[in-house]
Design a protein around this motif. Structure first.
Motif, PDB file in Angstrom:
ATOM      1  N   ASN A 210       0.851  -1.184   0.000  1.00 35.36           N
ATOM      2  CA  ASN A 210       0.000   0.000   0.000  1.00 35.36           C
ATOM      3  C   ASN A 210       0.888   1.235   0.000  1.00 35.36           C
ATOM      4  O   ASN A 210       2.084   1.159   0.293  1.00 35.36           O
ATOM      5  CB  ASN A 210      -0.928   0.020   1.231  1.00 35.36           C
ATOM      6  N   CYS A 211       0.280   2.367  -0.350  1.00 32.63           N
ATOM      7  CA  CYS A 211       0.938   3.664  -0.240  1.00 32.63           C
ATOM      8  C   CYS A 211       2.262   3.691  -1.001  1.00 32.63           C
ATOM      9  O   CYS A 211       2.333   3.233  -2.123  1.00 32.63           O
ATOM     10  CB  CYS A 211       1.122   4.007   1.236  1.00 32.63           C
ATOM     11  N   GLY A 212       3.312   4.209  -0.417  1.00 32.52           N
ATOM     12  CA  GLY A 212       4.602   4.278  -1.086  1.00 32.52           C
ATOM     13  C   GLY A 212       4.763   5.546  -1.910  1.00 32.52           C
ATOM     14  O   GLY A 212       3.881   6.398  -1.959  1.00 32.52           O
ATOM     15  N   PRO A 239      -2.843   0.977  -3.911  1.00 29.82           N
ATOM     16  CA  PRO A 239      -1.974   2.104  -4.315  1.00 29.82           C
ATOM     17  C   PRO A 239      -2.616   3.460  -3.985  1.00 29.82           C
ATOM     18  O   PRO A 239      -3.825   3.563  -3.846  1.00 29.82           O
ATOM     19  CB  PRO A 239      -1.858   1.937  -5.840  1.00 29.82           C
ATOM     20  N   ASN A 240      -1.767   4.483  -3.893  1.00 27.58           N
ATOM     21  CA  ASN A 240      -2.255   5.849  -3.698  1.00 27.58           C
ATOM     22  C   ASN A 240      -2.880   6.376  -4.981  1.00 27.58           C
ATOM     23  O   ASN A 240      -2.610   5.874  -6.071  1.00 27.58           O
ATOM     24  CB  ASN A 240      -1.095   6.780  -3.323  1.00 27.58           C
ATOM     25  N   ALA A 241      -3.680   7.436  -4.830  1.00 29.48           N
ATOM     26  CA  ALA A 241      -4.250   8.105  -6.005  1.00 29.48           C
ATOM     27  C   ALA A 241      -3.224   9.082  -6.561  1.00 29.48           C
ATOM     28  O   ALA A 241      -3.369  10.300  -6.476  1.00 29.48           O
ATOM     29  CB  ALA A 241      -5.548   8.808  -5.634  1.00 29.48           C
ATOM     30  N   ALA A 277      -7.463   1.060  -2.461  1.00 28.67           N
ATOM     31  CA  ALA A 277      -6.619   2.206  -2.762  1.00 28.67           C
ATOM     32  C   ALA A 277      -6.233   2.909  -1.475  1.00 28.67           C
ATOM     33  O   ALA A 277      -6.867   2.712  -0.441  1.00 28.67           O
ATOM     34  CB  ALA A 277      -7.325   3.165  -3.708  1.00 28.67           C
ATOM     35  N   CYS A 278      -5.178   3.701  -1.560  1.00 29.21           N
ATOM     36  CA  CYS A 278      -4.645   4.335  -0.353  1.00 29.21           C
ATOM     37  C   CYS A 278      -4.808   5.847  -0.466  1.00 29.21           C
ATOM     38  O   CYS A 278      -5.800   6.336  -1.005  1.00 29.21           O
ATOM     39  CB  CYS A 278      -3.202   3.875  -0.141  1.00 29.21           C
ATOM     40  N   CYS A 279      -3.826   6.600   0.013  1.00 29.75           N
ATOM     41  CA  CYS A 279      -3.959   8.051   0.161  1.00 29.75           C
ATOM     42  C   CYS A 279      -4.547   8.744  -1.062  1.00 29.75           C
ATOM     43  O   CYS A 279      -4.138   8.510  -2.190  1.00 29.75           O
ATOM     44  CB  CYS A 279      -2.601   8.668   0.457  1.00 29.75           C
ATOM     45  N   GLY A 280      -5.481   9.631  -0.814  1.00 24.21           N
ATOM     46  CA  GLY A 280      -6.047  10.472  -1.862  1.00 24.21           C
ATOM     47  C   GLY A 280      -7.212   9.854  -2.597  1.00 24.21           C
ATOM     48  O   GLY A 280      -7.918  10.553  -3.329  1.00 24.21           O
TER      49      GLY A 280
HETATM   50 ZN   LIG Z   1      -1.287   5.898   1.561  1.00 26.70          ZN
END
Ligand SMILES: [Zn+2]
Length: 310
Positions: A210-212, A239-241, A277-280
């Motif tokens: 996740n993220c990264g 994954p992040n946006a 999905a992660c951040c955003g």
């Molecule tokens: Zn994230």
């Protein structure tokens, strides 16, 4: 049916970001979003309900920073159990009675262990154990140790979840694309093959990322493919946006649902059993993912029935 059983039948949809959604709901940068499970449960519920309505099969609890070490920074160390228990109840309520999986979220403890930092492994172990126990006792279907960069911390998290009796343990690494763009590894230098092998050795049930930094849908697909080369365990990707950008002193993620959704089926084809999905990311991203997964599953079923009738 348990999460792991369901994963043998069909791909599952995770949820989207919590942190950035809390900010939109009024949480100020640097404040304790996990405390909202007690002080503003209706706001946390509203976010998670939107993910459930968008089609999430799995929702992560709002407990990323819910360990004693993290909560202590905000003066909430005495509320560890209450915050984590409330989080599981809120995530469960978000499904509104329909089937869905609540994944208890444990994020990094937020520091470095000796000899690089001030925390002993024992302190981290106690903090993760306490959090994992609260999550599992409250009825979480799984525990995810996420945004991990070091195998040592990951191992402590996996063991804490196991000691707490978690039926399903997910280890999730945060990779950064290297400067030359040729590959990716965690901040502590761990590559996906090593992470997946390590998680198998330590009896995690699902290998995730996740993220990264720089990890878009295509890079996440690469990571999943690399996991699959060394491990037969179920895989998960969030994954992040896109990349964080600083706009008017605020961090924004600007990859749209339309930009991300094309990466969903390739992730599944590479081996991902859970895609979130992660951040955003937002409920709109998750709604788009739902349509892509449903269309993919329907197409697969049609192909299978056609070949059965041939
Ligand atoms: Zn994230």
């Amino acid at each position: 049916m348990t999460l792991l059983d369901t994963l043998t039948q069909r791909p599952l949809l995770g949820d989207g970001a919590m942190g950035t959604q809390l900010m939109i709901a009024g949480l100020e940068q640097g404040n304790c979003g996990e405390a909202w499970n007690l002080t503003h449960p209706e706001r946390v519920l509203a976010i998670q309900r939107r993910y459930a309505e968008a089609g999430s099969d799995c929702i992560l609890t709002n407990t990323f920073g819910g360990s004693r070490i993290m909560l202590n920074r905000h003066g909430h160390a005495s509320d560890v159990a209450a915050i984590n228990r409330a989080a599981v109840a809120i995530a469960r309520e978000a499904f509104g009675g329909r089937p869905g999986y609540v994944i208890g979220d444990i994020g990094p403890f937020g520091g470095l262990m000796e000899p690089y930092g001030d925390f002993t492994a024992q302190q981290v172990r106690e903090a993760f154990r306490e959090q994992a126990r609260a999550l599992v006792d409250a009825g979480a279907d799984a525990v995810i140790i996420e945004t991990q960069t070091s195998l040592e911390e990951l191992q402590i998290g996996i063991e804490a979840a196991r000691d707490a009796g978690a039926a399903c343990i997910i280890g999730s690494m945060a990779y950064d694309v290297t400067l030359d763009g040729s590959t990716f590894r965690t901040m502590m230098g761990v590559d996906p093959e090593r992470a997946a092998a390590f998680m198998e050795e330590h009896s995690a049930h699902i290998v995730a990322l996740n993220c990264g930094t720089g990890m878009d849908m295509a890079r996440a697909r690469d990571a999943v493919a690399r996991y699959r080369q060394v491990s037969a365990l179920p895989l998960m990707a969030q994954p992040n946006a896109g990349q964080p950008k600083l706009v008017n002193m605020k961090v924004v993620y600007d990859e749209t649902p339309e930009q991300m959704v094309g990466g969903v089926v390739p992730l599944i084809d590479a081996g991902a059993g859970i895609v979130g999905a992660c951040c955003g990311s937002t409920p709109d991203h998750i709604r788009a993912f739902r349509q892509a997964i449903d269309a993919h599953v329907a197409q697969r079923a049609e192909r299978a029935s056609r070949s059965a009738h041939a």
